[in-house]
Design a protein around this motif. Structure first.
Motif, PDB file in Angstrom:
ATOM      1  N   PRO A 139      59.481 -12.920  64.497  1.00  0.00           N
ATOM      2  CA  PRO A 139      60.408 -13.985  64.085  1.00  0.00           C
ATOM      3  C   PRO A 139      61.675 -14.040  64.937  1.00  0.00           C
ATOM      4  O   PRO A 139      62.196 -15.124  65.206  1.00  0.00           O
ATOM      5  CB  PRO A 139      60.734 -13.612  62.629  1.00  0.00           C
ATOM      6  N   ALA A 140      62.169 -12.876  65.380  1.00  0.00           N
ATOM      7  CA  ALA A 140      63.364 -12.862  66.239  1.00  0.00           C
ATOM      8  C   ALA A 140      63.077 -13.518  67.576  1.00  0.00           C
ATOM      9  O   ALA A 140      63.892 -14.311  68.092  1.00  0.00           O
ATOM     10  CB  ALA A 140      63.844 -11.425  66.437  1.00  0.00           C
ATOM     11  N   LEU A 141      61.923 -13.233  68.169  1.00  0.00           N
ATOM     12  CA  LEU A 141      61.550 -13.861  69.438  1.00  0.00           C
ATOM     13  C   LEU A 141      61.316 -15.355  69.255  1.00  0.00           C
ATOM     14  O   LEU A 141      61.708 -16.163  70.113  1.00  0.00           O
ATOM     15  CB  LEU A 141      60.280 -13.200  69.993  1.00  0.00           C
ATOM     16  N   ALA A 142      60.683 -15.728  68.148  1.00  0.00           N
ATOM     17  CA  ALA A 142      60.451 -17.151  67.889  1.00  0.00           C
ATOM     18  C   ALA A 142      61.768 -17.905  67.754  1.00  0.00           C
ATOM     19  O   ALA A 142      61.915 -19.026  68.255  1.00  0.00           O
ATOM     20  CB  ALA A 142      59.609 -17.318  66.625  1.00  0.00           C
ATOM     21  N   SER A 143      62.738 -17.301  67.103  1.00  0.00           N
ATOM     22  CA  SER A 143      64.056 -17.932  66.968  1.00  0.00           C
ATOM     23  C   SER A 143      64.739 -18.084  68.328  1.00  0.00           C
ATOM     24  O   SER A 143      65.387 -19.097  68.603  1.00  0.00           O
ATOM     25  CB  SER A 143      64.924 -17.090  66.027  1.00  0.00           C
ATOM     26  N   ALA A 144      64.577 -17.086  69.198  1.00  0.00           N
ATOM     27  CA  ALA A 144      65.177 -17.155  70.538  1.00  0.00           C
ATOM     28  C   ALA A 144      64.570 -18.296  71.367  1.00  0.00           C
ATOM     29  O   ALA A 144      65.225 -18.810  72.277  1.00  0.00           O
ATOM     30  CB  ALA A 144      65.002 -15.827  71.258  1.00  0.00           C
ATOM     31  N   MET A 145      63.346 -18.670  71.057  1.00  0.00           N
ATOM     32  CA  MET A 145      62.708 -19.773  71.780  1.00  0.00           C
ATOM     33  C   MET A 145      63.310 -21.129  71.410  1.00  0.00           C
ATOM     34  O   MET A 145      62.993 -22.143  72.036  1.00  0.00           O
ATOM     35  CB  MET A 145      61.201 -19.761  71.502  1.00  0.00           C
ATOM     36  N   ASP A 146      64.192 -21.157  70.418  1.00  0.00           N
ATOM     37  CA  ASP A 146      64.891 -22.394  70.039  1.00  0.00           C
ATOM     38  C   ASP A 146      66.239 -22.533  70.739  1.00  0.00           C
ATOM     39  O   ASP A 146      66.986 -23.471  70.456  1.00  0.00           O
ATOM     40  CB  ASP A 146      65.111 -22.421  68.523  1.00  0.00           C
ATOM     41  N   ASP A 147      66.572 -21.615  71.631  1.00  0.00           N
ATOM     42  CA  ASP A 147      67.873 -21.631  72.317  1.00  0.00           C
ATOM     43  C   ASP A 147      67.830 -22.612  73.491  1.00  0.00           C
ATOM     44  O   ASP A 147      67.778 -22.216  74.653  1.00  0.00           O
ATOM     45  CB  ASP A 147      68.208 -20.216  72.801  1.00  0.00           C
ATOM     46  N   PHE A 148      67.891 -23.898  73.190  1.00  0.00           N
ATOM     47  CA  PHE A 148      67.750 -24.924  74.218  1.00  0.00           C
ATOM     48  C   PHE A 148      68.951 -24.993  75.148  1.00  0.00           C
ATOM     49  O   PHE A 148      68.866 -25.590  76.222  1.00  0.00           O
ATOM     50  CB  PHE A 148      67.517 -26.295  73.561  1.00  0.00           C
ATOM     51  N   GLN A 149      70.070 -24.395  74.755  1.00  0.00           N
ATOM     52  CA  GLN A 149      71.242 -24.386  75.621  1.00  0.00           C
ATOM     53  C   GLN A 149      71.115 -23.350  76.737  1.00  0.00           C
ATOM     54  O   GLN A 149      71.868 -23.380  77.707  1.00  0.00           O
ATOM     55  CB  GLN A 149      72.505 -24.100  74.795  1.00  0.00           C
ATOM     56  N   ASN A 150      70.161 -22.441  76.603  1.00  0.00           N
ATOM     57  CA  ASN A 150      69.999 -21.357  77.582  1.00  0.00           C
ATOM     58  C   ASN A 150      68.523 -21.214  77.947  1.00  0.00           C
ATOM     59  O   ASN A 150      67.795 -20.422  77.332  1.00  0.00           O
ATOM     60  CB  ASN A 150      70.531 -20.048  76.998  1.00  0.00           C
ATOM     61  N   PRO A 151      68.071 -21.990  78.922  1.00  0.00           N
ATOM     62  CA  PRO A 151      66.640 -21.995  79.272  1.00  0.00           C
ATOM     63  C   PRO A 151      66.114 -20.640  79.723  1.00  0.00           C
ATOM     64  O   PRO A 151      64.943 -20.335  79.507  1.00  0.00           O
ATOM     65  CB  PRO A 151      66.556 -23.029  80.400  1.00  0.00           C
ATOM     66  N   ARG A 152      66.966 -19.811  80.320  1.00  0.00           N
ATOM     67  CA  ARG A 152      66.494 -18.483  80.720  1.00  0.00           C
ATOM     68  C   ARG A 152      66.139 -17.643  79.494  1.00  0.00           C
ATOM     69  O   ARG A 152      65.154 -16.895  79.505  1.00  0.00           O
ATOM     70  CB  ARG A 152      67.547 -17.758  81.556  1.00  0.00           C
ATOM     71  N   VAL A 153      66.956 -17.731  78.466  1.00  0.00           N
ATOM     72  CA  VAL A 153      66.686 -16.986  77.242  1.00  0.00           C
ATOM     73  C   VAL A 153      65.395 -17.475  76.605  1.00  0.00           C
ATOM     74  O   VAL A 153      64.552 -16.681  76.167  1.00  0.00           O
ATOM     75  CB  VAL A 153      67.864 -17.130  76.258  1.00  0.00           C
ATOM     76  N   GLN A 154      65.209 -18.784  76.571  1.00  0.00           N
ATOM     77  CA  GLN A 154      63.980 -19.357  76.024  1.00  0.00           C
ATOM     78  C   GLN A 154      62.741 -18.850  76.762  1.00  0.00           C
ATOM     79  O   GLN A 154      61.763 -18.396  76.149  1.00  0.00           O
ATOM     80  CB  GLN A 154      64.015 -20.877  76.137  1.00  0.00           C
ATOM     81  N   ALA A 155      62.771 -18.954  78.086  1.00  0.00           N
ATOM     82  CA  ALA A 155      61.611 -18.561  78.889  1.00  0.00           C
ATOM     83  C   ALA A 155      61.313 -17.072  78.736  1.00  0.00           C
ATOM     84  O   ALA A 155      60.151 -16.667  78.651  1.00  0.00           O
ATOM     85  CB  ALA A 155      61.852 -18.909  80.355  1.00  0.00           C
ATOM     86  N   HIS A 156      62.363 -16.265  78.670  1.00  0.00           N
ATOM     87  CA  HIS A 156      62.163 -14.820  78.548  1.00  0.00           C
ATOM     88  C   HIS A 156      61.598 -14.468  77.170  1.00  0.00           C
ATOM     89  O   HIS A 156      60.806 -13.531  77.039  1.00  0.00           O
ATOM     90  CB  HIS A 156      63.479 -14.094  78.787  1.00  0.00           C
ATOM     91  N   ALA A 157      62.010 -15.209  76.151  1.00  0.00           N
ATOM     92  CA  ALA A 157      61.474 -14.979  74.812  1.00  0.00           C
ATOM     93  C   ALA A 157      59.978 -15.300  74.781  1.00  0.00           C
ATOM     94  O   ALA A 157      59.186 -14.575  74.170  1.00  0.00           O
ATOM     95  CB  ALA A 157      62.224 -15.831  73.792  1.00  0.00           C
ATOM     96  N   ALA A 158      59.575 -16.393  75.443  1.00  0.00           N
ATOM     97  CA  ALA A 158      58.160 -16.753  75.508  1.00  0.00           C
ATOM     98  C   ALA A 158      57.365 -15.663  76.217  1.00  0.00           C
ATOM     99  O   ALA A 158      56.259 -15.294  75.790  1.00  0.00           O
ATOM    100  CB  ALA A 158      57.992 -18.090  76.227  1.00  0.00           C
TER     101      ALA A 158
END
Length: 308
Positions: A139-158
């Motif tokens: 769930p923590a990683l899934a929530s990080a994938m919603d960080d549209f303001q920081n595409p690097r964080v999103q991609a790394h979470a995926a």
């Protein structure tokens, strides 16, 4: 000293905008050397020595006000995980708590480092992390994938989701799969919609990193869906035919690279694809990804790819 070297990092604007070609924007030579030395010294000395020394420093860095110190603590945990795995597994609750709390840190580079640590733990701490903490980590990683303001964080979470789920059993992964795949599809859709914009089209032409991120997200989606389908098919076959021997596994033996031909470990061959990501770095030619099942000689050195 090595943790102080990791403080030598600049908050490079290109990192936040994802315009740089790699994730190392802002990292200095001191930072790179410190990171590599932490990895090597933890393998050489082992967890009984390193964790005792590092624990007090890690707590102090996590409690500090500066985002750089939070970042250092998380990078340190990721770097020492391989050499200190046995001791860290014994203290897994404390380690997971220390890494999941910074998922809410206001600085995106700290959140990225927390995700990076989870991805590294998924490789180095075996199944203990997946079995005991999937209900908190996924769930923590899934929530990080919603960080549209920081595409690097999103991609790394995926990417970390793929690492974490690689060895998950169907009963662990299935409850989360629909939500995770839906988020990945949203990321892909947003990427393609943005690509239709004239300015972003120009960025894509000039920036291979953005194209690679889109391709990587596609790969994650296909692998997760494929893995889920394969595991579901295996479950259906087991119900109909009873348990079978897994004929898809490729058992192998790992020899001491010093030339003694001593078998230091036994495991399963996973991949020899040079583009396969291991510890968030490409496997590269003439290398193989192996899942170790029986460490006959735990202190033996094994090569693994790094970014440097």
């Amino acid at each position: 000293m090595l943790m102080k070297m990791l403080l030598d990092i600049e908050d490079e604007p290109a990192w936040h905008s994802a315009e740089a070609e790699d994730e190392d924007a802002g990292e200095t030579s001191n930072y790179s050397v410190g990171q590599e030395c932490l990895d090597r010294i933890s393998i050489a000395l082992g967890g009984n020595t390193i964790v005792h020394v590092a624990s007090e420093l890690l707590s102090a860095y996590i409690a500090a006000l500066e985002w750089q110190k939070h970042h250092v603590a998380l990078i340190t945990l990721a770097q020492i995980a391989e050499g200190c795995s046995k001791v860290m597994i014994k203290n897994l609750e404390k380690v997971v708590h220390m890494v999941l709390n910074p998922f809410q840190d206001p600085h995106p580079r700290v959140r990225w480092a927390a995700i990076n640590a989870i991805g590294q733990f998924s490789t180095d701490l075996g199944l203990d992390l997946q079995v005991q903490y999937h209900q908190r980590v996924l769930p923590a990683l899934a929530s990080a994938m919603d960080d549209f303001q920081n595409p690097r964080v999103q991609a790394h979470a995926a990417s970390a989701v793929l690492n974490f789920s690689k060895n998950c059993t169907p009963d662990i992964l299935t409850p989360y799969l629909d939500g995770i795949v839906s988020k990945l599809l949203v990321l892909l859709q947003c990427a393609y919609v943005a690509a239709r914009d004239k300015h972003v089209l120009q960025l894509i032409e000039e920036n291979s990193e953005f194209r690679s991120r889109i391709q990587h997200l596609e790969t994650v989606v296909h692998k997760l869906v494929g893995n889920h389908q394969r595991m579901q098919n295996e479950e259906d076959e087991d119900e109909q035919n009873g348990p079978e021997i897994d004929k898809t596994s490729h058992k192998c033996k790992l020899l001491d690279w010093c030339g003694t031909n001593e078998v230091v470990a036994e495991g399963r061959w996973c991949s020899s694809d040079p583009k396969e990501l291991v510890n968030h770095a490409p496997l590269r030619p003439n290398a193989m990804e192996v899942m170790v099942d029986i460490p006959n000689k735990p202190e033996a050195f094994l090569w693994r790819p790094t970014k440097t």
